[in-house]
Design an enzyme around this catalytic site. Structure first.
Site, PDB file in Angstrom:
ATOM      1  N   ASN A   7      89.202  35.141  15.835  1.00 49.27           N
ATOM      2  CA  ASN A   7      89.366  34.248  16.974  1.00 49.27           C
ATOM      3  C   ASN A   7      90.688  33.513  16.783  1.00 49.27           C
ATOM      4  O   ASN A   7      90.790  32.567  16.009  1.00 49.27           O
ATOM      5  CB  ASN A   7      88.182  33.275  17.016  1.00 49.27           C
ATOM      6  CG  ASN A   7      88.254  32.332  18.205  1.00 49.27           C
ATOM      7  OD1 ASN A   7      89.243  32.329  18.945  1.00 49.27           O
ATOM      8  ND2 ASN A   7      87.228  31.532  18.383  1.00 49.27           N
ATOM      9  N   ARG A  91      87.964  37.874  19.822  1.00 47.03           N
ATOM     10  CA  ARG A  91      87.495  37.066  20.932  1.00 47.03           C
ATOM     11  C   ARG A  91      88.665  36.877  21.884  1.00 47.03           C
ATOM     12  O   ARG A  91      89.737  36.430  21.467  1.00 47.03           O
ATOM     13  CB  ARG A  91      87.011  35.705  20.438  1.00 47.03           C
ATOM     14  CG  ARG A  91      86.629  34.810  21.570  1.00 47.03           C
ATOM     15  CD  ARG A  91      86.334  33.412  21.121  1.00 47.03           C
ATOM     16  NE  ARG A  91      85.915  32.634  22.276  1.00 47.03           N
ATOM     17  CZ  ARG A  91      86.211  31.353  22.447  1.00 47.03           C
ATOM     18  NH1 ARG A  91      86.910  30.706  21.544  1.00 47.03           N
ATOM     19  NH2 ARG A  91      85.793  30.715  23.513  1.00 47.03           N
ATOM     20  N   HIS A 180      81.836  30.988  27.882  1.00 47.52           N
ATOM     21  CA  HIS A 180      80.757  30.997  26.883  1.00 47.52           C
ATOM     22  C   HIS A 180      79.862  32.235  27.046  1.00 47.52           C
ATOM     23  O   HIS A 180      78.702  32.228  26.619  1.00 47.52           O
ATOM     24  CB  HIS A 180      79.822  29.765  27.017  1.00 47.52           C
ATOM     25  CG  HIS A 180      80.424  28.456  26.614  1.00 47.52           C
ATOM     26  ND1 HIS A 180      80.092  27.277  27.249  1.00 47.52           N
ATOM     27  CD2 HIS A 180      81.288  28.113  25.641  1.00 47.52           C
ATOM     28  CE1 HIS A 180      80.740  26.271  26.693  1.00 47.52           C
ATOM     29  NE2 HIS A 180      81.484  26.762  25.711  1.00 47.52           N
ATOM     30  N   ARG A 241      85.295  16.576  29.113  1.00 52.46           N
ATOM     31  CA  ARG A 241      85.579  17.129  30.445  1.00 52.46           C
ATOM     32  C   ARG A 241      84.642  16.517  31.479  1.00 52.46           C
ATOM     33  O   ARG A 241      83.467  16.286  31.202  1.00 52.46           O
ATOM     34  CB  ARG A 241      85.379  18.652  30.456  1.00 52.46           C
ATOM     35  CG  ARG A 241      86.380  19.402  29.601  1.00 52.46           C
ATOM     36  CD  ARG A 241      86.284  20.900  29.870  1.00 52.46           C
ATOM     37  NE  ARG A 241      87.001  21.652  28.858  1.00 52.46           N
ATOM     38  CZ  ARG A 241      86.444  22.594  28.103  1.00 52.46           C
ATOM     39  NH1 ARG A 241      85.170  22.926  28.242  1.00 52.46           N
ATOM     40  NH2 ARG A 241      87.174  23.230  27.208  1.00 52.46           N
ATOM     41  N   GLU A 384      78.227  33.779  18.225  1.00 52.22           N
ATOM     42  CA  GLU A 384      79.201  34.547  19.003  1.00 52.22           C
ATOM     43  C   GLU A 384      79.898  35.590  18.133  1.00 52.22           C
ATOM     44  O   GLU A 384      80.198  36.689  18.592  1.00 52.22           O
ATOM     45  CB  GLU A 384      80.215  33.592  19.633  1.00 52.22           C
ATOM     46  CG  GLU A 384      79.591  32.759  20.735  1.00 52.22           C
ATOM     47  CD  GLU A 384      80.368  31.509  21.081  1.00 52.22           C
ATOM     48  OE1 GLU A 384      81.150  31.548  22.031  1.00 52.22           O
ATOM     49  OE2 GLU A 384      80.184  30.481  20.404  1.00 52.22           O
TER      50      GLU A 384
END
Ligand code: ADP
Length: 398
Positions: A7, A91, A180, A241, A384
């Site tokens: 990643n 990723r 996601h 956020r 993940e």
């Protein structure tokens, strides 16, 4: 078969090396502060012992070279040579509409990722750099791209379109993409397996509650809606956020405060959410503590956070026509029993209840609903990296 999962972020490189026969992590680590001359590599090899190495990683190339050195290190390494690793899974944040599934990297795929990079300018270019550097350092190694957006590509148009003039979709690709995806896919599959039901016959609501947070409605194993949108800003209230707001607020604030789009974008991404409302922290643990100590704004932030999640669970019960399971995952979902309890209190009218004792679980797969609950509530730690490793293995085994 051994698979390396990478990643590549703007200033970090995270990696995990999997032995796929028994799904064991042989080594993992992270290079931090990539792009500086004082980068730090944290590595954990098969012994489990953590090693900290100061390295020079002015770019991803130097960072990845240091990772390879650790993976093949005579003491801390997990392989004698990189030849033992069958493939590398990357990723990649955004696949646009171009990528409907994970894919092996070719020149055409690289061009495709480049072509959608304007949709995720903070992520895709770094993901791509990682792919290019690996191709240069290990030219014969098969590489795969696993996208955060792909799982949501099954959403129907009525879920992914915004009610703007249609040509914005055609001209600029303005639509909901969702993120996601690898996490939602992983926990939905685990939930079906844990319930002992075929994934193809399940309706599951997956709640990924980390610093970034999103919920997905997963019908028969496919995402039919999700809370994040064109960017990860839409939907739930998150650590920093804002999530959903009246779009008219943006031009209004631009005029009133005299701020430009870049600054407002920064405020909505980095200074809003739990942090913005509470003025205290983006971390739910701090917010809960402050609320308990009597901070009204921390209490407000907490109430807003929970209410948004409840609202979307309600919406997705409608989208799915009911649900067999609701899954909590990621930092807060896996660890914060109090938040799960508050959210699930909103399901009492459906006779869905959580068992306080079972709900004490942290970071382990566990059913937390009471026996006989018409919707099962599960805590399922996301993984993940394992999902990326599995998709990569499937692609190279085809
Ligand atoms: P990211 O999205 O950056 O990977 P995480 O998945 O770690 O973030 O989620 C961050 C949120 O999860 C924070 O609000 C934090 O309060 C909560 N969290 C993370 N780890 C724990 C833990 N061990 N116990 C309680 N809450 C946690």
């Amino acid at each position: 078969m051994k698979i390396l999962v990478l990643n590549n972020g703007s200033s970090s490189i995270k990696y995990q090396l999997y032995q796929m026969d028994d799904r064991v992590v042989l080594a993992k680590g992270v290079v931090e502060r990539v792009g500086t001359d004082s980068a730090l590599l944290k590595h954990q090899g098969p012994s489990g012992e953590a090693v900290l190495v100061n390295i020079e990683a002015r770019d991803h190339r130097q960072g990845l070279q240091a990772v390879i050195e650790q993976l093949t290190h005579p003491v801390h390494g997990a392989v004698n040579s990189m030849d033992e690793i069958a493939a590398i899974g990357h990723r990649v944040v955004h696949g646009g509409e171009k990528f409907q599934e994970s894919t092996l990297i070719t020149d055409e795929v690289i061009a495709g990722i480049e072509a959608v990079s304007h949709l995720a300018p903070l992520h895709n270019p770094h993901n791509l750099t990682g792919i290019m550097v690996c191709a240069e350092l290990m030219p014969d190694k098969p590489q795969a791209a696993v996208f955060d957006t792909v799982f949501h590509q099954t959403m129907p148009p009525h879920a992914y379109m915004y009610a703007l003039p249609y040509h914005y979709y055609e001209d600029h690709g303005i639509r909901k993409y969702g993120f996601h995806g690898t996490s939602h896919k992983y926990v939905a599959r685990r939930a079906a397996a844990l319930m002992g039901r075929p994934l193809e016959e399940t309706r599951i609501i997956t709640c990924h509650l980390g610093n970034g947070a999103s919920i997905a409605a997963v019908k028969n194993g496919q995402s039919i809606d999700t809370t994040m949108g064109f960017t990860p800003l839409e939907g739930l209230m998150m650590g920093t956020r804002c999530g959903d707001l009246d779009p008219a607020i943006i031009p209004f604030l631009m005029k009133q405060e005299g701020v430009g789009p870049t600054e407002l974008d920064r405020v909505m991404n980095n200074q809003s959410g739990l942090l913005g409302v509470s003025g205290i922290s983006n971390d739910l643990r701090d917010i809960e503590k402050a609320a308990q100590e009597g901070s009204p704004r921390a209490q407000l932030a907490l109430d807003m956070y929970v209410y948004r999640i409840q609202k979307y669970i309600g919406a997705y019960l409608m989208s799915l026509g009911g649900a067999d399971a609701i899954v909590f995952t990621a930092g807060a979902g896996e660890n914060q029993s109090s938040i799960r309890k508050k959210i699930c209190a909103g399901l009492a009218w459906l006779n869905v209840h959580i068992d306080d004792e079972h709900n004490q679980v942290r970071g382990a797969e566990h059913r937390i609903s009471t026996a006989g609950s018409p919707i099962e509530i599960w805590v399922i730690p996301t993984n993940e990296e394992l999902m990326i490793a599995e998709e990569t293995m499937n692609l190279v085994s085809e």
